[in-house]
Design a protein around this motif. Structure first.
Motif, PDB file in Angstrom:
ATOM      1  N   LYS A  96     -21.457   7.737  -6.107  1.00  0.00           N
ATOM      2  CA  LYS A  96     -20.877   6.401  -6.234  1.00  0.00           C
ATOM      3  C   LYS A  96     -19.371   6.483  -6.011  1.00  0.00           C
ATOM      4  CE  LYS A  96     -24.225   4.902  -9.769  1.00  0.00           C
ATOM      5  NZ  LYS A  96     -24.351   4.387 -11.155  1.00  0.00           N
ATOM      6  N   GLY A  97     -18.802   5.352  -5.642  1.00  0.00           N
ATOM      7  CA  GLY A  97     -17.347   5.297  -5.526  1.00  0.00           C
ATOM      8  C   GLY A  97     -16.835   6.052  -4.319  1.00  0.00           C
ATOM      9  N   SER A  98     -15.837   6.911  -4.534  1.00  0.00           N
ATOM     10  CA  SER A  98     -15.232   7.634  -3.413  1.00  0.00           C
ATOM     11  C   SER A  98     -14.983   9.089  -3.765  1.00  0.00           C
ATOM     12  CB  SER A  98     -13.908   6.976  -3.007  1.00  0.00           C
ATOM     13  OG  SER A  98     -12.955   7.048  -4.046  1.00  0.00           O
ATOM     14  N   LEU A  99     -14.931   9.912  -2.716  1.00  0.00           N
ATOM     15  CA  LEU A  99     -14.613  11.333  -2.847  1.00  0.00           C
ATOM     16  C   LEU A  99     -13.667  11.694  -1.713  1.00  0.00           C
ATOM     17  CD1 LEU A  99     -18.016  10.964  -3.106  1.00  0.00           C
ATOM     18  CD2 LEU A  99     -17.698  13.196  -4.174  1.00  0.00           C
ATOM     19  N   VAL A 120     -13.350  -2.434  -6.530  1.00  0.00           N
ATOM     20  CA  VAL A 120     -11.943  -2.531  -6.140  1.00  0.00           C
ATOM     21  C   VAL A 120     -11.177  -3.258  -7.229  1.00  0.00           C
ATOM     22  CG1 VAL A 120     -10.323  -3.382  -4.411  1.00  0.00           C
ATOM     23  CG2 VAL A 120     -12.592  -2.579  -3.707  1.00  0.00           C
ATOM     24  N   SER A 121     -10.244  -2.556  -7.859  1.00  0.00           N
ATOM     25  CA  SER A 121      -9.449  -3.133  -8.937  1.00  0.00           C
ATOM     26  C   SER A 121      -8.110  -2.422  -8.993  1.00  0.00           C
ATOM     27  CB  SER A 121     -10.183  -3.001 -10.279  1.00  0.00           C
ATOM     28  OG  SER A 121      -9.384  -3.513 -11.330  1.00  0.00           O
ATOM     29  N   TYR A 122      -7.038  -3.127  -8.711  1.00  0.00           N
ATOM     30  CA  TYR A 122      -5.706  -2.533  -8.757  1.00  0.00           C
ATOM     31  C   TYR A 122      -4.673  -3.614  -9.044  1.00  0.00           C
ATOM     32  CZ  TYR A 122      -5.272  -4.465  -4.047  1.00  0.00           C
ATOM     33  OH  TYR A 122      -5.241  -5.319  -2.974  1.00  0.00           O
ATOM     34  N   GLY A 123      -3.512  -3.199  -9.488  1.00  0.00           N
ATOM     35  CA  GLY A 123      -2.459  -4.159  -9.783  1.00  0.00           C
ATOM     36  C   GLY A 123      -1.141  -3.443 -10.013  1.00  0.00           C
ATOM     37  N   PHE A 124      -0.095  -4.232 -10.203  1.00  0.00           N
ATOM     38  CA  PHE A 124       1.234  -3.670 -10.418  1.00  0.00           C
ATOM     39  C   PHE A 124       1.382  -3.168 -11.841  1.00  0.00           C
ATOM     40  CE2 PHE A 124       1.850  -6.512  -6.834  1.00  0.00           C
ATOM     41  CZ  PHE A 124       2.688  -5.778  -6.012  1.00  0.00           C
ATOM     42  N   ASP A 125       1.930  -1.987 -11.970  1.00  0.00           N
ATOM     43  CA  ASP A 125       2.254  -1.443 -13.282  1.00  0.00           C
ATOM     44  C   ASP A 125       3.671  -1.851 -13.681  1.00  0.00           C
ATOM     45  OD1 ASP A 125       1.750   0.051 -15.607  1.00  0.00           O
ATOM     46  OD2 ASP A 125       2.818   1.772 -14.779  1.00  0.00           O
ATOM     47  N   LYS A 126       4.618  -1.757 -12.722  1.00  0.00           N
ATOM     48  CA  LYS A 126       5.990  -2.187 -12.992  1.00  0.00           C
ATOM     49  C   LYS A 126       6.767  -2.309 -11.688  1.00  0.00           C
ATOM     50  CE  LYS A 126       7.656   2.529 -13.850  1.00  0.00           C
ATOM     51  NZ  LYS A 126       8.351   3.424 -14.795  1.00  0.00           N
ATOM     52  N   ILE A 127       7.860  -3.087 -11.758  1.00  0.00           N
ATOM     53  CA  ILE A 127       8.806  -3.218 -10.652  1.00  0.00           C
ATOM     54  C   ILE A 127      10.209  -3.074 -11.223  1.00  0.00           C
ATOM     55  CG2 ILE A 127       9.741  -4.715  -8.856  1.00  0.00           C
ATOM     56  CD1 ILE A 127       7.095  -6.141  -8.700  1.00  0.00           C
ATOM     57  N   THR A 128      11.042  -2.271 -10.595  1.00  0.00           N
ATOM     58  CA  THR A 128      12.429  -2.115 -11.020  1.00  0.00           C
ATOM     59  C   THR A 128      13.362  -2.274  -9.827  1.00  0.00           C
ATOM     60  OG1 THR A 128      12.405   0.300 -10.729  1.00  0.00           O
ATOM     61  CG2 THR A 128      11.796  -0.551 -12.905  1.00  0.00           C
ATOM     62  N   LEU A 129      14.587  -2.718 -10.096  1.00  0.00           N
ATOM     63  CA  LEU A 129      15.611  -2.879  -9.071  1.00  0.00           C
ATOM     64  C   LEU A 129      16.831  -2.055  -9.446  1.00  0.00           C
ATOM     65  CD1 LEU A 129      15.505  -6.771  -8.588  1.00  0.00           C
ATOM     66  CD2 LEU A 129      14.235  -5.050  -7.330  1.00  0.00           C
ATOM     67  N   ALA A 130      17.493  -1.520  -8.437  1.00  0.00           N
ATOM     68  CA  ALA A 130      18.708  -0.741  -8.670  1.00  0.00           C
ATOM     69  C   ALA A 130      19.569  -0.782  -7.415  1.00  0.00           C
ATOM     70  CB  ALA A 130      18.376   0.704  -9.035  1.00  0.00           C
ATOM     71  N   ASN A 131      20.875  -0.547  -7.595  1.00  0.00           N
ATOM     72  CA  ASN A 131      21.790  -0.498  -6.467  1.00  0.00           C
ATOM     73  C   ASN A 131      21.824   0.888  -5.854  1.00  0.00           C
ATOM     74  OD1 ASN A 131      23.305  -2.689  -8.447  1.00  0.00           O
ATOM     75  ND2 ASN A 131      23.466  -3.193  -6.272  1.00  0.00           N
ATOM     76  N   LYS A 189      -1.222   0.633 -10.110  1.00  0.00           N
ATOM     77  CA  LYS A 189      -2.270   1.337 -10.854  1.00  0.00           C
ATOM     78  C   LYS A 189      -3.620   0.960 -10.268  1.00  0.00           C
ATOM     79  CE  LYS A 189      -4.309   1.928 -15.450  1.00  0.00           C
ATOM     80  NZ  LYS A 189      -4.563   3.357 -15.206  1.00  0.00           N
ATOM     81  N   ASN A 190      -4.424   1.982  -9.994  1.00  0.00           N
ATOM     82  CA  ASN A 190      -5.759   1.767  -9.431  1.00  0.00           C
ATOM     83  C   ASN A 190      -6.807   1.959 -10.529  1.00  0.00           C
ATOM     84  OD1 ASN A 190      -8.121   1.660  -7.975  1.00  0.00           O
ATOM     85  ND2 ASN A 190      -7.577   3.261  -6.516  1.00  0.00           N
ATOM     86  N   ASP A 191      -7.436   0.869 -10.924  1.00  0.00           N
ATOM     87  CA  ASP A 191      -8.486   0.925 -11.947  1.00  0.00           C
ATOM     88  C   ASP A 191      -9.885   0.917 -11.348  1.00  0.00           C
ATOM     89  OD1 ASP A 191      -6.779   0.857 -14.283  1.00  0.00           O
ATOM     90  OD2 ASP A 191      -6.348  -1.241 -13.780  1.00  0.00           O
ATOM     91  N   GLY A 192      -9.967   0.948 -10.030  1.00  0.00           N
ATOM     92  CA  GLY A 192     -11.274   0.916  -9.377  1.00  0.00           C
ATOM     93  C   GLY A 192     -11.848   2.302  -9.175  1.00  0.00           C
ATOM     94  N   ASN A 193     -12.888   2.380  -8.353  1.00  0.00           N
ATOM     95  CA  ASN A 193     -13.517   3.687  -8.101  1.00  0.00           C
ATOM     96  C   ASN A 193     -13.410   4.104  -6.633  1.00  0.00           C
ATOM     97  OD1 ASN A 193     -15.403   2.061  -6.845  1.00  0.00           O
ATOM     98  ND2 ASN A 193     -17.169   2.856  -7.963  1.00  0.00           N
ATOM     99  N   LEU A 203      -5.532   6.467 -11.033  1.00  0.00           N
ATOM    100  CA  LEU A 203      -4.185   7.022 -10.959  1.00  0.00           C
ATOM    101  C   LEU A 203      -3.178   5.939 -10.586  1.00  0.00           C
ATOM    102  CD1 LEU A 203      -4.817  10.391  -9.048  1.00  0.00           C
ATOM    103  CD2 LEU A 203      -4.438  10.094 -11.504  1.00  0.00           C
ATOM    104  N   ASN A 204      -1.891   6.248 -10.828  1.00  0.00           N
ATOM    105  CA  ASN A 204      -0.792   5.391 -10.408  1.00  0.00           C
ATOM    106  C   ASN A 204      -0.096   6.014  -9.210  1.00  0.00           C
ATOM    107  OD1 ASN A 204      -1.386   3.959 -12.708  1.00  0.00           O
ATOM    108  ND2 ASN A 204       0.411   4.625 -13.853  1.00  0.00           N
ATOM    109  N   ARG A 205       0.584   5.188  -8.419  1.00  0.00           N
ATOM    110  CA  ARG A 205       1.427   5.716  -7.356  1.00  0.00           C
ATOM    111  C   ARG A 205       2.637   4.799  -7.194  1.00  0.00           C
ATOM    112  NH1 ARG A 205      -0.814   9.044  -2.363  1.00  0.00           N
ATOM    113  NH2 ARG A 205       1.142  10.021  -1.784  1.00  0.00           N
TER     114      ARG A 205
END
Length: 264
Positions: free
Chosen positions: A120-123, A157-168, A182-186, A219-221
């Protein structure tokens, strides 16, 4: 059913040295030789396949060195979804040819096979080609190319933003936009989309985000984009990312002062 995506050739990128040399010239020369030496096509293979099916694929290996090289072929696990955490690489991916010898400018076809069983899912796995660098026998060169398998009909398929930051960015004076997904899917996701900056609902900057490196299941990326320096004011930054039939979107408000400094 299955589908496969072919990319541009991937040159040697991973290497092991029995001795570590600090000399920059040696490292630079090594990278140049490695890039010109062994080419494996395609750069990756992505297969979508139903349960209880098999697929036969191939890689083309070309020797760009001016000497004959002996190459060993190995496989290893890369990133599996949680459903497949105990699945070994040999349970689904097989490369029968373990060794080959190539003369200068000679190429060979390396065949591989996969089977989906009741997975199931991915490899994903890596097929690695290792050789001793001609003229520098103490240096081992390795090229690894990924094989991805998605079990059609079992995808979540389930993913979303964990955080966004801005800097100079002090050097370019751009605004660095860093975001984590963050990927919560399989199944792994290759995201692409758009980044937009608005001022009073008016678009002042817009940029396409090309397809990114994969975010693997569970995992997150993190990714980075650059926005040109903006004049003093209040803004809204919006990021929209898509993969498969799903889109994730997130907006944040931020300010730019008269010196170009960002706060949010």
């Amino acid at each position: 059913m299955f589908s496969r995506q072919r990319d541009e050739p991937l040159c040697l990128g991973t290497q092991k040295m029995k001795k570590i040399f600090i000399a920059f010239t040696l490292i630079l020369g090594f990278v140049i030789n490695a890039s010109a030496g062994l080419i494996v096509t395609p750069a990756r293979s992505e297969i979508v396949i139903e349960n209880e099916n098999s697929f036969e694929g191939e890689y083309i290996v070309e020797n760009g060195f001016d000497a004959t090289v002996d190459i060993s072929v190995t496989t290893k696990n890369w990133n599996n979804s949680k459903d497949n955490k105990d699945v070994g690489i040999s349970d689904w991916l097989v490369v029968k040819q373990k060794n080959l010898t190539l003369k200068p400018n000679e190429s060979a076809v390396i065949n591989y096979s996969i089977k989906s069983g009741q997975l199931k899912g991915s490899l994903s796995g890596m097929i690695s080609f290792t050789l001793r660098m001609p003229g520098s026998e103490s240096i081992n060169l390795m090229t690894s190319v990924p094989v991805y398998m998605i079990i059609d009909g079992t995808q979540k398929v389930s993913y979303g933003f964990d955080k966004i930051t801005l800097a100079n960015d002090k050097n370019s004076k751009n605004i660095i936009v860093a975001y984590t997904v963050k990927n919560d899917g399989n199944v792994y996701v290759r995201l692409g989309g758009k980044i937009t900056v608005l001022s009073k609902k008016k678009v002042v900057y817009e940029q396409v985000i090309p397809q990114q490196s994969p975010v693997y299941p569970d995992l997150n990326r993190s990714f980075i984009e650059n926005v040109p320096r903006l004049p003093k004011g209040k803004y809204v930054l919006n990021i929209s990312l898509s993969a498969y039939d799903k889109t994730a979107e997130k907006s944040i408000q931020f300010r730019v002062n008269k010196y170009g400094d960002v706060s949010f």
